[in-house]
Design a protein around this motif. Structure first.
Motif, PDB file in Angstrom:
ATOM      1  N   PRO A 186      16.732 -11.501 -63.545  1.00 31.76           N
ATOM      2  CA  PRO A 186      17.988 -12.210 -63.235  1.00 31.76           C
ATOM      3  C   PRO A 186      19.193 -11.304 -63.412  1.00 31.76           C
ATOM      4  CG  PRO A 186      16.546 -13.620 -64.529  1.00 31.76           C
ATOM      5  CD  PRO A 186      15.904 -12.251 -64.531  1.00 31.76           C
ATOM      6  N   ARG A 187      20.108 -11.381 -62.460  1.00 31.33           N
ATOM      7  CA  ARG A 187      21.290 -10.519 -62.508  1.00 31.33           C
ATOM      8  C   ARG A 187      22.380 -11.115 -61.633  1.00 31.33           C
ATOM      9  NH1 ARG A 187      23.764  -5.850 -60.274  1.00 31.33           N
ATOM     10  NH2 ARG A 187      24.298  -4.246 -61.835  1.00 31.33           N
ATOM     11  N   ALA A 188      23.606 -11.009 -62.089  1.00 33.05           N
ATOM     12  CA  ALA A 188      24.787 -11.432 -61.332  1.00 33.05           C
ATOM     13  C   ALA A 188      24.693 -12.885 -60.871  1.00 33.05           C
ATOM     14  CB  ALA A 188      25.013 -10.510 -60.129  1.00 33.05           C
ATOM     15  N   GLY A 189      24.126 -13.732 -61.730  1.00 32.92           N
ATOM     16  CA  GLY A 189      24.039 -15.151 -61.399  1.00 32.92           C
ATOM     17  C   GLY A 189      22.922 -15.517 -60.448  1.00 32.92           C
ATOM     18  N   ARG A 190      22.084 -14.554 -60.091  1.00 32.36           N
ATOM     19  CA  ARG A 190      20.965 -14.811 -59.200  1.00 32.36           C
ATOM     20  C   ARG A 190      19.649 -14.513 -59.911  1.00 32.36           C
ATOM     21  NH1 ARG A 190      20.630 -11.296 -55.375  1.00 32.36           N
ATOM     22  NH2 ARG A 190      22.188  -9.815 -56.160  1.00 32.36           N
ATOM     23  N   GLY A 191      18.621 -15.280 -59.555  1.00 29.55           N
ATOM     24  CA  GLY A 191      17.330 -15.140 -60.218  1.00 29.55           C
ATOM     25  C   GLY A 191      16.549 -13.934 -59.734  1.00 29.55           C
ATOM     26  N   ARG A 192      15.390 -13.750 -60.322  1.00 30.21           N
ATOM     27  CA  ARG A 192      14.527 -12.621 -59.953  1.00 30.21           C
ATOM     28  C   ARG A 192      13.671 -12.968 -58.739  1.00 30.21           C
ATOM     29  NH1 ARG A 192       9.269 -13.603 -61.220  1.00 30.21           N
ATOM     30  NH2 ARG A 192       8.834 -15.230 -62.752  1.00 30.21           N
ATOM     31  N   CYS A 193      13.086 -11.939 -58.172  1.00 34.01           N
ATOM     32  CA  CYS A 193      12.214 -12.101 -57.009  1.00 34.01           C
ATOM     33  C   CYS A 193      10.991 -12.938 -57.388  1.00 34.01           C
ATOM     34  CB  CYS A 193      11.765 -10.728 -56.502  1.00 34.01           C
ATOM     35  SG  CYS A 193      10.571 -10.791 -55.149  1.00 34.01           S
ATOM     36  N   MET A 194      10.685 -13.926 -56.552  1.00 35.96           N
ATOM     37  CA  MET A 194       9.524 -14.800 -56.784  1.00 35.96           C
ATOM     38  C   MET A 194       8.316 -14.362 -55.969  1.00 35.96           C
ATOM     39  SD  MET A 194      10.822 -16.776 -58.991  1.00 35.96           S
ATOM     40  CE  MET A 194       9.572 -18.054 -59.133  1.00 35.96           C
ATOM     41  N   GLN A 195       8.435 -13.215 -55.266  1.00 37.56           N
ATOM     42  CA  GLN A 195       7.322 -12.658 -54.486  1.00 37.56           C
ATOM     43  C   GLN A 195       6.784 -13.658 -53.452  1.00 37.56           C
ATOM     44  OE1 GLN A 195       5.716  -9.241 -55.224  1.00 37.56           O
ATOM     45  NE2 GLN A 195       7.865  -9.159 -55.848  1.00 37.56           N
ATOM     46  N   LEU A 196       7.695 -14.320 -52.752  1.00 39.26           N
ATOM     47  CA  LEU A 196       7.298 -15.351 -51.793  1.00 39.26           C
ATOM     48  C   LEU A 196       6.754 -14.770 -50.487  1.00 39.26           C
ATOM     49  CD1 LEU A 196      10.309 -17.826 -52.190  1.00 39.26           C
ATOM     50  CD2 LEU A 196       8.058 -17.957 -53.271  1.00 39.26           C
ATOM     51  N   GLY A 197       7.152 -13.544 -50.158  1.00 38.82           N
ATOM     52  CA  GLY A 197       6.594 -12.908 -48.981  1.00 38.82           C
ATOM     53  C   GLY A 197       7.370 -13.115 -47.695  1.00 38.82           C
ATOM     54  N   PHE A 198       8.547 -13.734 -47.730  1.00 40.66           N
ATOM     55  CA  PHE A 198       9.310 -14.006 -46.512  1.00 40.66           C
ATOM     56  C   PHE A 198      10.704 -13.378 -46.588  1.00 40.66           C
ATOM     57  CE2 PHE A 198       6.090 -17.294 -46.453  1.00 40.66           C
ATOM     58  CZ  PHE A 198       5.715 -17.341 -45.116  1.00 40.66           C
ATOM     59  N   CYS A 199      10.763 -12.099 -46.941  1.00 43.45           N
ATOM     60  CA  CYS A 199      12.053 -11.415 -47.054  1.00 43.45           C
ATOM     61  C   CYS A 199      12.818 -11.427 -45.736  1.00 43.45           C
ATOM     62  CB  CYS A 199      11.843  -9.974 -47.500  1.00 43.45           C
ATOM     63  SG  CYS A 199      10.951  -9.779 -49.063  1.00 43.45           S
ATOM     64  N   PHE A 200      12.115 -11.258 -44.616  1.00 45.15           N
ATOM     65  CA  PHE A 200      12.773 -11.202 -43.315  1.00 45.15           C
ATOM     66  C   PHE A 200      13.342 -12.550 -42.882  1.00 45.15           C
ATOM     67  CE2 PHE A 200      10.182  -7.391 -41.508  1.00 45.15           C
ATOM     68  CZ  PHE A 200      10.890  -6.540 -42.328  1.00 45.15           C
ATOM     69  N   GLN A 201      12.863 -13.625 -43.485  1.00 47.37           N
ATOM     70  CA  GLN A 201      13.252 -14.967 -43.057  1.00 47.37           C
ATOM     71  C   GLN A 201      14.379 -15.554 -43.915  1.00 47.37           C
ATOM     72  OE1 GLN A 201       9.866 -13.946 -43.196  1.00 47.37           O
ATOM     73  NE2 GLN A 201      10.116 -13.594 -41.009  1.00 47.37           N
ATOM     74  N   GLY A 202      15.043 -14.718 -44.681  1.00 44.42           N
ATOM     75  CA  GLY A 202      16.091 -15.211 -45.574  1.00 44.42           C
ATOM     76  C   GLY A 202      15.485 -15.506 -46.923  1.00 44.42           C
ATOM     77  N   CYS A 203      16.044 -14.981 -47.985  1.00 42.52           N
ATOM     78  CA  CYS A 203      15.455 -15.112 -49.326  1.00 42.52           C
ATOM     79  C   CYS A 203      15.742 -16.498 -49.905  1.00 42.52           C
ATOM     80  CB  CYS A 203      16.023 -14.021 -50.228  1.00 42.52           C
ATOM     81  SG  CYS A 203      15.345 -14.032 -51.891  1.00 42.52           S
ATOM     82  N   LYS A 204      14.706 -17.311 -50.033  1.00 44.80           N
ATOM     83  CA  LYS A 204      14.896 -18.670 -50.541  1.00 44.80           C
ATOM     84  C   LYS A 204      15.191 -18.710 -52.039  1.00 44.80           C
ATOM     85  CE  LYS A 204      12.813 -22.298 -48.847  1.00 44.80           C
ATOM     86  NZ  LYS A 204      13.905 -22.846 -48.004  1.00 44.80           N
ATOM     87  N   SER A 205      14.875 -17.635 -52.744  1.00 46.12           N
ATOM     88  CA  SER A 205      15.182 -17.614 -54.171  1.00 46.12           C
ATOM     89  C   SER A 205      16.538 -16.972 -54.448  1.00 46.12           C
ATOM     90  CB  SER A 205      14.084 -16.850 -54.940  1.00 46.12           C
ATOM     91  OG  SER A 205      14.116 -15.469 -54.613  1.00 46.12           O
ATOM     92  N   LYS A 208      17.296 -11.463 -53.214  1.00 41.56           N
ATOM     93  CA  LYS A 208      17.683 -10.349 -52.340  1.00 41.56           C
ATOM     94  C   LYS A 208      19.190 -10.409 -52.076  1.00 41.56           C
ATOM     95  CE  LYS A 208      17.030 -10.570 -47.902  1.00 41.56           C
ATOM     96  NZ  LYS A 208      16.363 -10.681 -46.590  1.00 41.56           N
ATOM     97  N   TRP A 209      19.856  -9.259 -52.200  1.00 41.96           N
ATOM     98  CA  TRP A 209      21.304  -9.233 -51.989  1.00 41.96           C
ATOM     99  C   TRP A 209      21.644  -9.576 -50.548  1.00 41.96           C
ATOM    100  CZ3 TRP A 209      24.647  -6.478 -48.830  1.00 41.96           C
ATOM    101  CH2 TRP A 209      26.007  -6.581 -49.141  1.00 41.96           C
ATOM    102  N   SER A 210      22.569 -10.494 -50.379  1.00 40.40           N
ATOM    103  CA  SER A 210      23.087 -10.854 -49.060  1.00 40.40           C
ATOM    104  C   SER A 210      24.528 -11.290 -49.224  1.00 40.40           C
ATOM    105  CB  SER A 210      22.269 -12.003 -48.446  1.00 40.40           C
ATOM    106  OG  SER A 210      22.886 -12.488 -47.265  1.00 40.40           O
ATOM    107  N   THR A 211      25.371 -10.912 -48.279  1.00 35.94           N
ATOM    108  CA  THR A 211      26.761 -11.345 -48.346  1.00 35.94           C
ATOM    109  C   THR A 211      26.880 -12.862 -48.251  1.00 35.94           C
ATOM    110  OG1 THR A 211      27.017 -11.031 -45.952  1.00 35.94           O
ATOM    111  CG2 THR A 211      27.658  -9.192 -47.376  1.00 35.94           C
ATOM    112  N   LEU A 212      25.846 -13.513 -47.722  1.00 35.15           N
ATOM    113  CA  LEU A 212      25.855 -14.973 -47.594  1.00 35.15           C
ATOM    114  C   LEU A 212      26.117 -15.653 -48.923  1.00 35.15           C
ATOM    115  CD1 LEU A 212      25.275 -17.670 -46.082  1.00 35.15           C
ATOM    116  CD2 LEU A 212      22.848 -17.287 -46.596  1.00 35.15           C
ATOM    117  N   TYR A 213      25.482 -15.165 -49.993  1.00 32.28           N
ATOM    118  CA  TYR A 213      25.650 -15.842 -51.287  1.00 32.28           C
ATOM    119  C   TYR A 213      26.162 -14.906 -52.385  1.00 32.28           C
ATOM    120  CZ  TYR A 213      20.750 -14.335 -50.928  1.00 32.28           C
ATOM    121  OH  TYR A 213      19.591 -13.633 -50.659  1.00 32.28           O
ATOM    122  N   THR A 214      26.768 -13.784 -51.981  1.00 34.86           N
ATOM    123  CA  THR A 214      27.420 -12.913 -52.971  1.00 34.86           C
ATOM    124  C   THR A 214      28.881 -12.702 -52.579  1.00 34.86           C
ATOM    125  OG1 THR A 214      26.665 -10.898 -51.818  1.00 34.86           O
ATOM    126  CG2 THR A 214      25.277 -11.743 -53.605  1.00 34.86           C
TER     127      THR A 214
END
Length: 338
Positions: A186-205, A208-214
């Motif tokens: 966990p870092r910067a108010g976001r949780g750790r990777c849950m190893q869901l396997g769908f990085c390309f489809q938008g990180c549901k956890s 992954k850093w994205s301007t969408l939620y940072t």
């Protein structure tokens, strides 16, 4: 969220909300600047992302009908989809794998290192790795890149374990889960990777850093950022001096709007940015904006990927875990003797 008048010419208008546009918007807002971000796509979230490759493609990709001219095509089999372009708030930062590697020193001197390429304008960069290092460091800290700033690497999934075993057996020494802008803790108010396997489809956890939620929410929190999703920009208008003064776009209802601006920043991507600049011709800019050199829309370079799949006797479950499972860097250096 802030709301600015269409005639407010004190705002900075940014076209695109991805890595460039979203980050710039937040940086300006933090310094007290009013910003309007125009994004062609819809605003998704970790709750609305779809963990299904094809359905997600329809949700995040730019699939609008395109028209082309000339006798050259990037992709003849997909004329309306010359490249995978994201059309969503957060842009490609919703879709990218998270790999965050630095250029090597020799890569800044491409022409010197590799020589000229026929029919290409290959040049050395005007800056060096040393010039860029402070900015790399700042970006790695902001994005929480693993194996930097004391952040541990991601755990190895089955893909990585098999690759690691094969790599070490043939003598490679540098093999790990890479420098990734995905939280391993966990870092910067976001949780750790849950190893869901769908990085390309938008990180549901949200790991992954994205301007969408940072960057974008941080900018909105200042009260100086207005994000307008589903706003398809058509052209940039200029004033009598030839300077950008307003942006014309179609809003979500299909109505044409004009937003005045003190400054216009184009941060679409390597396809949408030149398209928009070329569409914005005028008497002072007959060949399009920022095109006095005649180079806008030229020198396009693909991000190519080669894929190899293997079949193993035992189950691997390769869909589990981060899409980019790991990296072997032994051969990343420049060595023409190989």
């Amino acid at each position: 969220m802030a709301k600015f008048d269409y005639n407010d010419d004190s705002v900075v208008v940014i076209v695109g909300s991805g890595a460039g546009g979203g980050t710039l918007a937040n940086e300006l807002c933090q310094k007290g600047v009013k910003v309007v971000v125009l994004e062609a796509g819809k605003r998704q979230s970790s709750a609305t992302f779809i963990n299904d490759e094809w359905k997600s493609f329809g949700q995040l990709a730019w699939t609008d009908k395109r028209t082309t001219s000339g006798n050259w095509r990037v992709a003849k089999d997909f004329p309306e989809l010359p490249a995978w372009v994201c059309k969503t708030v957060g842009g490609t930062t919703t879709h990218w794998a998270g790999a965050s590697l630095r250029f090597h020193d020799h890569e800044f001197k491409a022409r010197t290192t590799y020589g000229s390429v026929d029919q290409a304008n290959l040049l050395d960069w005007p800056i060096t790795l040393a010039d860029l290092e402070p900015y790399y460091a700042r970006a790695e800290n902001k994005m929480g890149v693993t194996r930097t700033n004391g952040i541990p690497g991601l755990p190895g999934n089955n893909n990585f374990k098999i690759m690691y075993d094969g790599a070490t057996k043939v003598g490679y020494k540098s093999c790990n889960t890479g420098h990734m802008a995905i939280n391993s803790r966990p870092r910067a108010g976001r949780g750790r990777c849950m190893q869901l396997g769908f990085c390309f489809q938008g990180c549901k956890s949200g790991a992954k850093w994205s301007t969408l939620y940072t960057e974008i929410p941080a900018g909105e929190a200042t009260g100086r950022l207005e994000l307008r999703p589903e706003s398809h920009v058509m052209r940039i208008e200029t004033n009598a001096a030839g300077k950008a003064s307003s942006v014309v776009y179609m809003d979500a209802a299909g109505k044409q709007q004009r937003q005045r601006a003190r400054v216009v920043c184009i941060a679409g991507n390597s396809i949408e940015t030149p398209r928009l600049l070329l569409l914005s011709e005028s008497s002072k800019h007959p060949d399009g904006l920022a095109n006095s050199s005649g180079q806008v829309g030229r020198n396009y370079m693909r991000h190519t990927t080669g894929s190899v799949f293997g079949v193993f006797k035992e189950p691997v479950h390769f869909y589990r875990g981060t899409v980019m499972a790991g990296i072997v860097t032994d051969e990343a250096g420049f060595n023409p003797k190989r």
